[in-house]
Design an enzyme around this catalytic site. Structure first.
Site, mmCIF file in Angstrom:
data_model
loop_
_atom_site.group_PDB
_atom_site.id
_atom_site.type_symbol
_atom_site.label_atom_id
_atom_site.label_comp_id
_atom_site.label_asym_id
_atom_site.label_seq_id
_atom_site.Cartn_x
_atom_site.Cartn_y
_atom_site.Cartn_z
ATOM 1 N N TRP A 424 0.831 -1.212 0.000
ATOM 2 C CA TRP A 424 0.000 0.000 0.000
ATOM 3 C C TRP A 424 0.858 1.251 0.000
ATOM 4 C CZ3 TRP A 424 -0.328 4.277 3.091
ATOM 5 C CH2 TRP A 424 -1.433 5.126 2.873
ATOM 6 N N TYR A 428 1.081 4.130 -2.892
ATOM 7 C CA TYR A 428 0.689 5.507 -2.564
ATOM 8 C C TYR A 428 1.824 6.482 -2.886
ATOM 9 C CZ TYR A 428 -1.517 9.306 0.049
ATOM 10 O OH TYR A 428 -2.104 10.490 0.402
ATOM 11 N N ASP A 444 -6.219 -0.704 -0.038
ATOM 12 C CA ASP A 444 -6.756 0.428 0.722
ATOM 13 C C ASP A 444 -8.200 0.156 1.165
ATOM 14 O OD1 ASP A 444 -6.277 3.586 1.198
ATOM 15 O OD2 ASP A 444 -8.363 3.219 0.623
#
Length: 498
Positions: A424, A428, A444
């Site tokens: 994640w 990001y 997410d």
């Protein structure tokens, strides 16, 4: 860069079609100038028109910028992006001055990119129709021209800010192009402005969902570093050790953002402007993106609700990486509080004379500053503190850590190799810092929750990735639409399994 056929380009020029603004430039052999397709001047004959995919290609062919439509104000669409990460990285470096001044060469630029000089030249000709030197020269001329038109900066400062090696070279270039000195291009009736700030307009391709952009930034604004109020975004900035601040407001009638810059070194203005463009995603061909995403029945109503929604970038790649790590498995509000503590403990104080708002005080700490700190002093799990140290050390060791290099999978793998960076977090960072617009953090919770609520069935990360295949190559924008639609996630979409 490939441009549409001559007949299509000429029809766009005849109708002054704004959809082609920033996509094509037209050189007119009878006048020697090159224009935007929206130029208000009388439409030239087709046989006198030469169409180019970039301003640099037009200028390289011997045309000079039009004084009426001002090619320097065209939206920077860069529609070829995604076909060459090398050119993307090179342009980012050129925008920040990599070929400006004495001692900076194409050979050195190629070395920084990890390839040979001949290969770099070939890629530039293939994608932009101009050499790296021509692109840099065009950027200097157009940025100088914008400063002349929109500010009251002395010509010596304009020359320095736009990257010319000397005032003599600056004057010679403008006399060769425009057959007049640069000072002759400035309007005599120019309004008086605050001399403390340099104010410029940065165009975009409409529509632009300014309210959603501000809402995103407001929820994450770090005390002392950022202020979002009265429809404007303000923040402190640090570039090459110098500190100042900026203010960004929306000018919807002019399809542009206005950025006011208060900074001690005018030579760093191009780098600041490039970062503002990246932060506010001004280069997106948003109509094409929205049209593509609207083909999915889940996304179509979301796109219709928020046309022009952008994927926010970041001021600095390292800052975004730190904020992503701080946000692992906690709310955005909690991550913002930790970021504020980090800034208070380790951020340098900006001199009052360079603060554009009383709510601003410090800059976000650099990687070098955090890597050398004996303790971060934050109340957080040891593993997360170790991850912050690891990302700081990695950023110091590799100045290009947050620039595109190779494929997106290569970027994710490079980030995941850093201690404490999970899937994640890597996705990001790739999305907001590296600007990989196909990055997609499928683990997410906000994304999973929103898609499940619309499908009426539980969604797993694997199922979401399968679903997102049709959203390529703009999965980052799909994620932004899903986050924006998930009302509860607007305050906590940083929770993750990363």
């Amino acid at each position: 860069m490939e441009v549409p056929g001559r007949e299509v380009c000429y029809r766009a020029l005849q109708s002054r079609d704004a959809r082609f603004d920033g996509l094509i430039f037209v050189g007119v052999s009878s006048t020697g100038v090159y224009c935007r397709p929206v130029c208000p001047a009388r439409t030239p004959k087709l046989e006198n028109c030469h169409f180019f995919g970039s301003a640099a290609a037009a200028q390289d062919a011997g045309f000079r910028p039009c004084l009426r439509c001002r090619p320097e104000t065209a939206p920077d669409l860069a529609l070829w992006r995604g076909t060459s990460n090398t050119v993307s990285r090179a342009l980012a470096l050129i925008a920040e001055g990599a070929l400006d001044g004495e001692g900076n060469s194409v050979e050195q630029l190629a070395e920084r990119l990890g390839l040979g000089e001949r290969q770099l030249r070939r890629l530039f000709l293939q994608h932009l129709g101009a050499s790296p030197i021509s692109v840099a020269q065009t950027r200097r001329v157009l940025f100088a021209k914008q400063l002349i038109h929109e500010t009251r900066m002395p010509m010596t400062e304009v020359a320095m800010a736009s990257g010319f090696s000397s005032l003599r070279r600056f004057n010679e270039t403008f006399r060769d192009l425009f057959h007049r000195p640069p000072s002759a291009l400035r309007r005599k009736s120019f309004p008086v402005r605050d001399e403390k700030d340099v104010a410029l307009r940065l165009r975009y391709r409409p529509p632009y969902d300014w309210d959603s952009m501000l809402g995103f930034l407001r929820a994450r604004a770090i005390p002392g570093v950022e202020v979002v109020e009265s429809g404007r975004y303000l923040r402190t900035v640090e570039v090459n050790g110098a500190m100042g601040s900026i203010e960004v407001t929306h000018l919807p009638d002019r399809q542009s953002l206005k950025v006011s810059i208060r900074f001690p070194d005018v030579r760093l203005l191009p780098a600041i402007v490039a970062r503002v463009r990246r932060l506010f995603d001004l280069g997106a061909d948003i109509e094409t993106i929205d049209s593509h995403l609207s083909g999915d029945p889940v996304l179509a109503p979301l796109v219709a609700l928020r046309p022009g929604l952008r994927a926010p970038g970041g001021w600095d790649g390292f800052e975004i990486a730190v904020r992503a790590i701080l946000g692992q498995q906690i709310t955005v509000i909690a991550a913002r509080r930790l970021a504020g503590q980090l800034v208070t403990l380790h951020g340098r104080v900006v001199p009052d004379s360079f603060l554009i708002h009383p709510g601003l005080s410090r800059v976000f700490p650099t990687a070098k500053r955090l890597s050398s700190a004996s303790s971060l002093g934050l109340g957080m799990p040891a593993a997360r503190s170790a991850a912050l140290k690891a990302i700081a050390e990695a950023a110091v060791a590799d100045p290009n850590l947050f620039r595109p290099f190779g494929s997106m999978d290569d970027t994710i793998a490079r980030l995941r190799a850093i201690r404490g960076i999970g899937e994640w977090t890597a996705q990001y960072i790739a999305l907001r810092a590296v600007r990989e617009m196909d990055a997609f953090p499928a683990t997410d919770i906000g994304l999973l929750r929103r898609v499940a609520s619309m499908d009426g069935a539980k969604t797993t990360p694997a199922n979401l990735l399968d679903r997102a295949e049709s959203w390529r190559p703009w999965r980052a924008y799909a994620a932004q639409h899903l986050w924006a639609a998930d009302g509860s996630a607007s305050a906590r979409h940083a929770t993750s399994t990363g």
